[in-house]
Structures are given as structure tokens and as C-alpha cells.
Design an enzyme around this catalytic site. Sequence first.
Site, PDB file in Angstrom:
ATOM      1  N   SER A   1      36.377  30.926  37.128  1.00  0.00           N
ATOM      2  CA  SER A   1      37.507  30.519  37.959  1.00  0.00           C
ATOM      3  C   SER A   1      37.516  28.990  38.024  1.00  0.00           C
ATOM      4  O   SER A   1      36.505  28.347  37.690  1.00  0.00           O
ATOM      5  CB  SER A   1      37.312  31.084  39.374  1.00  0.00           C
TER       6      SER A   1
ATOM      7  N   TYR B   1      33.028  33.064  47.319  1.00  0.00           N
ATOM      8  CA  TYR B   1      33.662  33.188  45.997  1.00  0.00           C
ATOM      9  C   TYR B   1      33.248  32.025  45.093  1.00  0.00           C
ATOM     10  O   TYR B   1      32.867  32.223  43.930  1.00  0.00           O
ATOM     11  CB  TYR B   1      35.183  33.224  46.182  1.00  0.00           C
TER      12      TYR B   1
HETATM   13  P1  NAP Z   1      42.578  42.228  41.182  1.00  0.00           P
HETATM   14  O1  NAP Z   1      44.028  42.305  40.830  1.00  0.00           O
HETATM   15  O2  NAP Z   1      42.173  42.399  42.587  1.00  0.00           O
HETATM   16  O3  NAP Z   1      41.779  43.279  40.240  1.00  0.00           O
HETATM   17  C1  NAP Z   1      40.401  43.436  40.391  1.00  0.00           C
HETATM   18  C2  NAP Z   1      39.919  44.552  39.493  1.00  0.00           C
HETATM   19  O4  NAP Z   1      38.486  44.670  39.658  1.00  0.00           O
HETATM   20  C3  NAP Z   1      40.511  45.906  39.831  1.00  0.00           C
HETATM   21  O5  NAP Z   1      40.679  46.647  38.638  1.00  0.00           O
HETATM   22  C4  NAP Z   1      39.424  46.538  40.705  1.00  0.00           C
HETATM   23  O6  NAP Z   1      39.530  47.961  40.672  1.00  0.00           O
HETATM   24  C5  NAP Z   1      38.164  46.018  40.005  1.00  0.00           C
HETATM   25  N1  NAP Z   1      36.950  46.021  40.827  1.00  0.00           N
HETATM   26  C6  NAP Z   1      36.717  45.336  41.987  1.00  0.00           C
HETATM   27  N2  NAP Z   1      35.500  45.596  42.444  1.00  0.00           N
HETATM   28  C7  NAP Z   1      34.918  46.457  41.561  1.00  0.00           C
HETATM   29  C8  NAP Z   1      33.666  47.108  41.484  1.00  0.00           C
HETATM   30  N3  NAP Z   1      32.718  46.925  42.430  1.00  0.00           N
HETATM   31  N4  NAP Z   1      33.406  47.920  40.433  1.00  0.00           N
HETATM   32  C9  NAP Z   1      34.339  48.106  39.461  1.00  0.00           C
HETATM   33  N5  NAP Z   1      35.556  47.528  39.481  1.00  0.00           N
HETATM   34  C10 NAP Z   1      35.838  46.718  40.527  1.00  0.00           C
HETATM   35  O7  NAP Z   1      41.965  40.811  40.747  1.00  0.00           O
HETATM   36  P2  NAP Z   1      42.402  39.774  39.585  1.00  0.00           P
HETATM   37  O8  NAP Z   1      43.193  38.698  40.211  1.00  0.00           O
HETATM   38  O9  NAP Z   1      42.950  40.505  38.409  1.00  0.00           O
HETATM   39  O10 NAP Z   1      40.980  39.152  39.230  1.00  0.00           O
HETATM   40  C11 NAP Z   1      40.198  39.632  38.138  1.00  0.00           C
HETATM   41  C12 NAP Z   1      39.069  38.649  37.898  1.00  0.00           C
HETATM   42  O11 NAP Z   1      39.617  37.361  37.623  1.00  0.00           O
HETATM   43  C13 NAP Z   1      38.143  38.460  39.101  1.00  0.00           C
HETATM   44  O12 NAP Z   1      36.811  38.251  38.659  1.00  0.00           O
HETATM   45  C14 NAP Z   1      38.664  37.182  39.734  1.00  0.00           C
HETATM   46  O13 NAP Z   1      37.685  36.523  40.484  1.00  0.00           O
HETATM   47  C15 NAP Z   1      39.045  36.411  38.499  1.00  0.00           C
HETATM   48  N6  NAP Z   1      40.010  35.332  38.740  1.00  0.00           N
HETATM   49  C16 NAP Z   1      41.240  35.589  39.275  1.00  0.00           C
HETATM   50  C17 NAP Z   1      42.140  34.543  39.457  1.00  0.00           C
HETATM   51  C18 NAP Z   1      43.531  34.741  40.014  1.00  0.00           C
HETATM   52  O14 NAP Z   1      44.211  33.714  40.289  1.00  0.00           O
HETATM   53  N7  NAP Z   1      44.011  35.970  40.177  1.00  0.00           N
HETATM   54  C19 NAP Z   1      41.771  33.241  39.101  1.00  0.00           C
HETATM   55  C20 NAP Z   1      40.494  33.017  38.571  1.00  0.00           C
HETATM   56  C21 NAP Z   1      39.634  34.079  38.379  1.00  0.00           C
HETATM   57  P3  NAP Z   1      39.005  48.898  41.916  1.00  0.00           P
HETATM   58  O15 NAP Z   1      39.369  48.170  43.181  1.00  0.00           O
HETATM   59  O16 NAP Z   1      39.711  50.204  41.728  1.00  0.00           O
HETATM   60  O17 NAP Z   1      37.541  49.009  41.724  1.00  0.00           O
END
Ligand code: NAP
Length: 268
Positions: A159, A172
Site C-alpha cells: 500500500s 494498517y
Molecule cells: P476488500 O474489497 O475489502 O476485499 C478484501 C478481500 O479479502 C475479500 O475478498 C475478503 O473476503 C478477503 N479477506 C479478508 N480477510 C480475509 C481472511 N482472513 N481470509 C481470507 N480472505 C480474507 O479490499 P480491497 O480494497 O480489494 O483490498 C485488497 C488488498 O489490497 C488488501 O490487502 C488491501 O490492504 C490492499 N490495498 C487496498 C487499497 C485500496 O485503496 N482499496 C490500497 C492499497 C492496498 P472475505 O471477507 O469473504 O473473507
Amino acid sequence: MSDAGRSDPYPMTGADSPFDLTGRVALVTGSSRGIGRSLAEGLGGAGAIVVLNGRDEVSLVRARDELVDAGVTVHVAAFDVTRPEAVTEAVAGIEADVGPIDVLLNNAGIQRRAPLLDVDLDAFREVLDANLTSAFLVGQAVARHMADRGRGRIVNVCSVLTSLARPGTAPYAVSKGGLAQLTRAMCAELGPLGIGVNAIAPGYIVTEMTAPLVDDPEFSAWITNRTPAGRWGRVDELQGATVFLASDAAGFVNGQVLYVDGGMTAVL
Ligand code: NAP
């Protein structure tokens, strides 16, 4: 001394392209929605056989059906990436039922925004477990199989908060900073075994995780002013960097964190 250059053209597409992932098995954690789902689609578009993961089976089946409609070969593996026994069992099951895992994307993650003075220990540990310990657990379980084969590629999802911090993001930011260090530590020990380990570091991307921020006009205005690109990122804009790092095209790239953030971390 042998000629290290290539005399033939470097094919950017097709079966001879170093970007091609045809037939490679790719496990993408946290891919039932958001960034993980899009990265799975990107890897699938490059030819990979994709294994989707998350905890909620209903969302996983929905994502699987959408990706099948998009022409991707998809399997699902519902498990919690924070539970060691579940991880070991799931990775062994994928290796046996789908095939050797060639590519691992450690993408699953959560965010719990709160002022530092209010964060309780349970919340702090929950974020570290989901974002950092998970990558260690799944990475170790998969790398043990990759090491036997002497090949494999791992991409961790960091991130902009890997190297920066904002109020309300302490657990985070700590987890993502640790994930960058885990990337380097894995590179140090797995590189000699033929395994490449890198990370992408997305900027602010529109997903369910960031929905409260997208809906906040003041925060959204800060993003557009703070980002040279002048806008939020889209999930599909992370696919190119990920396919690159997952492919032979990145064969001599190891231990790196590639920021895909519209320029945010390059400027003040
Ligand atoms: P999101 O829409 O909340 O999706 C998160 C995914 O992770 C879901 O499929 C969720 O499914 C799964 N998950 C969460 N906890 C889990 C666990 N304990 N075991 C297995 N699966 C799990 O989040 P996102 O924005 O796509 O983010 C994805 C990644 O990108 C994360 O690592 C986040 O930190 C990183 N990121 C995001 C951003 C942003 O701006 N969105 C920026 C930088 C980095 P379930 O809840 O069904 O388990």
C-alpha cells in the site's frame, strides 16, 4: 563471455511472450471482490488457471461465475488466511486437486480505521493477522512446494501506507510496512531457491474497503489534490504490474515494491 542479449524479437504477446501465463496455477488470496478479484481476472486474461480465495463462500461462487463468463479457468478455495491449519490444508488441497501453484498473490487484507489513542489491542492484532501474518503463513506453505520445484513467483499486496502514514491508520500502516520487509526477507531466502518475491503498492483505489472514504467529499478532494494523476485509481489499473511481476518477464526482478499509485508517493 557468452552473449547475454537476445538477438530474436522480444514478443510482447502470444505463447512465446515472457508475459504469458498460459497453464500456470495462480492462487489469489482475498479475491472474492475488489482488488483481488480484478487481479485474478488479469492473471486469468494472461492465461493463468486461477484459484479464488476468501472466507465467504457465497461471494466466492459469485466471483467464480463472473470470471468464468469472462473466459477464465477458475477454482475456489474458501479458507481463512489467518488460520495456520486451514492454510496448510488448503494449500495441500490446491496442489493435489488443481496443480502445482506457480504464482501466489498475497492480497487478502482488512482495514480498521481509528485514532491511535483509541485503538485496542484486539483490533491491532486483527489487522496484523489479516494483512501480515497471513502473507507469512500462506507464503511459507506455498513456498515449501515451490522450493521443491525450484521455481515460483510470489506477489504481496502492500500500500502507499507501506512507506507513509496517515492519522487513523496505525495498525494498517504497521502491517503494510512489515509486509514490505517480509517481501525482502522472503527474497533473501527464497531467491536462491528459484522463487521471485515482489510486491505491488497500490495507491487509493475504489473498492468496498475504501467506500467510506470515496463517499467523503473532503477526503476525496484531498485524494485528487494529493495524487498527480488527479483521481482515485481503478482496480483494473493494478493488473499490468501484477501480471508483469507474476511472469517470466520479471525473472530478474526480486525483492522490490512497485508503487502503482498515480504518482502519490513521488511527490509532497
Ligand atoms: P476488500 O474489497 O475489502 O476485499 C478484501 C478481500 O479479502 C475479500 O475478498 C475478503 O473476503 C478477503 N479477506 C479478508 N480477510 C480475509 C481472511 N482472513 N481470509 C481470507 N480472505 C480474507 O479490499 P480491497 O480494497 O480489494 O483490498 C485488497 C488488498 O489490497 C488488501 O490487502 C488491501 O490492504 C490492499 N490495498 C487496498 C487499497 C485500496 O485503496 N482499496 C490500497 C492499497 C492496498 P472475505 O471477507 O469473504 O473473507
